[in-house]
Design an enzyme around this catalytic site. Sequence first.
Site, PDB file in Angstrom:
ATOM      1  N   ARG A  83       0.768  -1.208  -0.111  1.00  0.00           N
ATOM      2  CA  ARG A  83       0.045  -0.034  -0.056  1.00  0.00           C
ATOM      3  C   ARG A  83       0.970   1.375   0.161  1.00  0.00           C
ATOM      4  O   ARG A  83       0.576   2.160  -0.702  1.00  0.00           O
ATOM      5  CB  ARG A  83      -0.986  -0.171   1.104  1.00  0.00           C
ATOM      6  CG  ARG A  83      -1.916   1.264   1.265  1.00  0.00           C
ATOM      7  CD  ARG A  83      -3.305   0.892   2.005  1.00  0.00           C
ATOM      8  NE  ARG A  83      -3.012   0.531   3.489  1.00  0.00           N
ATOM      9  CZ  ARG A  83      -2.433   1.197   4.455  1.00  0.00           C
ATOM     10  NH1 ARG A  83      -2.245   2.105   4.465  1.00  0.00           N
ATOM     11  NH2 ARG A  83      -2.511   0.062   5.524  1.00  0.00           N
ATOM     12  N   TYR A 132     -14.687  16.366 -17.331  1.00  0.00           N
ATOM     13  CA  TYR A 132     -14.908  14.983 -17.195  1.00  0.00           C
ATOM     14  C   TYR A 132     -16.281  14.548 -16.314  1.00  0.00           C
ATOM     15  O   TYR A 132     -16.153  15.450 -15.213  1.00  0.00           O
ATOM     16  CB  TYR A 132     -13.762  13.990 -16.939  1.00  0.00           C
ATOM     17  CG  TYR A 132     -14.093  12.798 -16.805  1.00  0.00           C
ATOM     18  CD1 TYR A 132     -14.208  11.844 -18.055  1.00  0.00           C
ATOM     19  CD2 TYR A 132     -14.166  12.158 -15.625  1.00  0.00           C
ATOM     20  CE1 TYR A 132     -14.783  10.659 -18.028  1.00  0.00           C
ATOM     21  CE2 TYR A 132     -14.636  10.718 -15.610  1.00  0.00           C
ATOM     22  CZ  TYR A 132     -14.538   9.889 -16.553  1.00  0.00           C
ATOM     23  OH  TYR A 132     -14.866   8.603 -16.736  1.00  0.00           O
ATOM     24  N   ASP A 147      -6.070  18.652 -15.994  1.00  0.00           N
ATOM     25  CA  ASP A 147      -6.257  17.009 -16.266  1.00  0.00           C
ATOM     26  C   ASP A 147      -5.745  17.118 -17.694  1.00  0.00           C
ATOM     27  O   ASP A 147      -6.320  17.494 -18.662  1.00  0.00           O
ATOM     28  CB  ASP A 147      -7.691  16.848 -16.175  1.00  0.00           C
ATOM     29  CG  ASP A 147      -8.371  15.394 -16.617  1.00  0.00           C
ATOM     30  OD1 ASP A 147      -7.257  14.884 -17.247  1.00  0.00           O
ATOM     31  OD2 ASP A 147      -9.113  14.771 -16.179  1.00  0.00           O
ATOM     32  N   LYS A 178      -6.479   5.724 -20.111  1.00  0.00           N
ATOM     33  CA  LYS A 178      -6.712   6.229 -21.607  1.00  0.00           C
ATOM     34  C   LYS A 178      -5.229   5.935 -22.601  1.00  0.00           C
ATOM     35  O   LYS A 178      -5.002   4.676 -22.470  1.00  0.00           O
ATOM     36  CB  LYS A 178      -7.067   7.504 -21.647  1.00  0.00           C
ATOM     37  CG  LYS A 178      -8.259   7.763 -20.704  1.00  0.00           C
ATOM     38  CD  LYS A 178      -9.510   7.228 -21.118  1.00  0.00           C
ATOM     39  CE  LYS A 178     -10.492   7.064 -19.891  1.00  0.00           C
ATOM     40  NZ  LYS A 178     -10.947   8.161 -19.678  1.00  0.00           N
TER      41      LYS A 178
HETATM   42  C1  PLP Z   1     -11.623   8.620 -18.193  1.00  0.00           C
HETATM   43  C2  PLP Z   1     -11.247  10.069 -17.787  1.00  0.00           C
HETATM   44  C3  PLP Z   1     -11.130  10.501 -16.266  1.00  0.00           C
HETATM   45  C4  PLP Z   1     -11.232   9.465 -15.230  1.00  0.00           C
HETATM   46  O1  PLP Z   1     -10.536   8.460 -15.380  1.00  0.00           O
HETATM   47  P1  PLP Z   1     -10.751   6.787 -14.824  1.00  0.00           P
HETATM   48  O2  PLP Z   1      -9.506   6.299 -15.162  1.00  0.00           O
HETATM   49  O3  PLP Z   1     -12.004   6.290 -15.662  1.00  0.00           O
HETATM   50  O4  PLP Z   1     -11.168   7.037 -13.530  1.00  0.00           O
HETATM   51  C5  PLP Z   1     -10.986  11.829 -15.866  1.00  0.00           C
HETATM   52  N1  PLP Z   1     -10.783  12.888 -16.733  1.00  0.00           N
HETATM   53  C6  PLP Z   1     -10.840  12.332 -18.083  1.00  0.00           C
HETATM   54  C7  PLP Z   1     -10.532  13.310 -18.988  1.00  0.00           C
HETATM   55  C8  PLP Z   1     -10.965  11.425 -18.597  1.00  0.00           C
HETATM   56  O5  PLP Z   1     -11.240  11.057 -19.894  1.00  0.00           O
END
Ligand code: PLP
Length: 433
Positions: A68, A121, A204, A229
């Site tokens: 952890r 998002y 982000d 992604k």
């Molecule tokens: C998919 C996504 C998230 C969230 O990520 P997860 O891995 O699904 O928790 C946050 N911001 C953007 C722009 C995303 O495309």
Amino acid sequence: MKRHFQPETLMMSHGYHPEWSEGAVKCPIFQTSTFAFRTAEEGKAFFEVAYGLRERGAKEKTGLIYSRLNNPDMEILEDRLTLWDGAEACAVFDSGMSAISTALFEFLQPGDLLLYSNPLYGGTDHFIHHVLTKWGVEVRGFRPGASREELEQIIVSSGKKDRLGMIFLETPANPTNDLVDIAMCRSVADEFSQPGRQAIVAVDNTYMGPLWQHPLRHGADLVLYSATKYIGGHSDAIAGACLGSAELIARMKTLRTFFGNMIDPHTGWLLLRSLETLKLRMEKQAENAQIIARRLALHPKIAKVHYLGLLTPEHGEAYEIYRRQCTSPGAMVSFEVKGAEKEAFAFLNHLKIVKLAVSLGSTESLAQHPATMTHAGVDPVEKAAFGITDALVRLSVGVENSEDLWWDLEQALDKIPAPVTVKSPASAAIELV
Ligand SMILES: *Cc1c(COP(=O)(O)O)cnc(C)c1O
């Protein structure tokens, strides 16, 4: 002679030595919850450093204690991720939302003001409106394209100008590819920072991946990723990452230790494998996207294409931000078909190669309908204002053969029924007679 190697060269070696693991060229999966100490004294020393009871000695390494807190797959992944963004440090999480919510919790306090760009998002939007507000954080959104004066006005009129804790951005915005000027937000954050407390700028960067935009270089304090992604890139793992200065990332790791939302060894290992092809995949995706977006823009069934590579000097500010912040138009293309939901669905239902699914940045192309899928939860009035119309389709372009992809898109566009000429009420009445 010392040579500065590029990240794509270092993805196969950085932070790992085969002699650590019986000569294994590849870092194994350290599928273990706990690590044996050689002596009790060593265990004591590891804990003193991990819990910040004393400074780490100059030559002292952070000892492995418990998965952890740390694990080789997690740590090597963090070391490799820092290279793309030129960050001092990185913390990886078990999802993108996990990284984002941990950052919001760590750097905001009850009574603070959070300023954020719209749209965000869906998960982040929900967390801000339904969780942070419960903890007494004031939240205010702004639109990409808002001027510095407009941002100042929003902050001042919130009545919280001495409590700005964070400016949170998504640029390019999902799903419209709208752009926000990171350096301008840095300067606004500095203007409203209080002595002894710097307002944080967090970006982000999921939409551009670690390759095409480096927010830290434009003044951001934190870069966040859904590693699900582009970084993972194969639609087979959920993970997240946060990068920034050693000081800020140490705070993220401390909270991660107590939330327990770190990445697991197997997912960490999968992402190490993904990073070896990150640049290859992303470049091929961008190349395909460019071909597809240009053809879509000329197609008679398409009303509008949102793609950074179609920005021209006539777009003014957006074009300037694009040239300054991004090194590629990326592989995300959104477009409006002529018509509305019915026409968009007809297109989506007839795709043969492109999968009808949310998520993005993967080897396979994915298409979805933001208004009823990823952004279904957004307030209807705001949705329209953000350009998330019923005719909008979001496409994440993969690494397939570009001519095969175009064939698929074209045949699905052909399935959109030809527009019916709507009769005026007068002529309809005549017909009835
Ligand atoms: C998919 C996504 C998230 C969230 O990520 P997860 O891995 O699904 O928790 C946050 N911001 C953007 C722009 C995303 O495309």
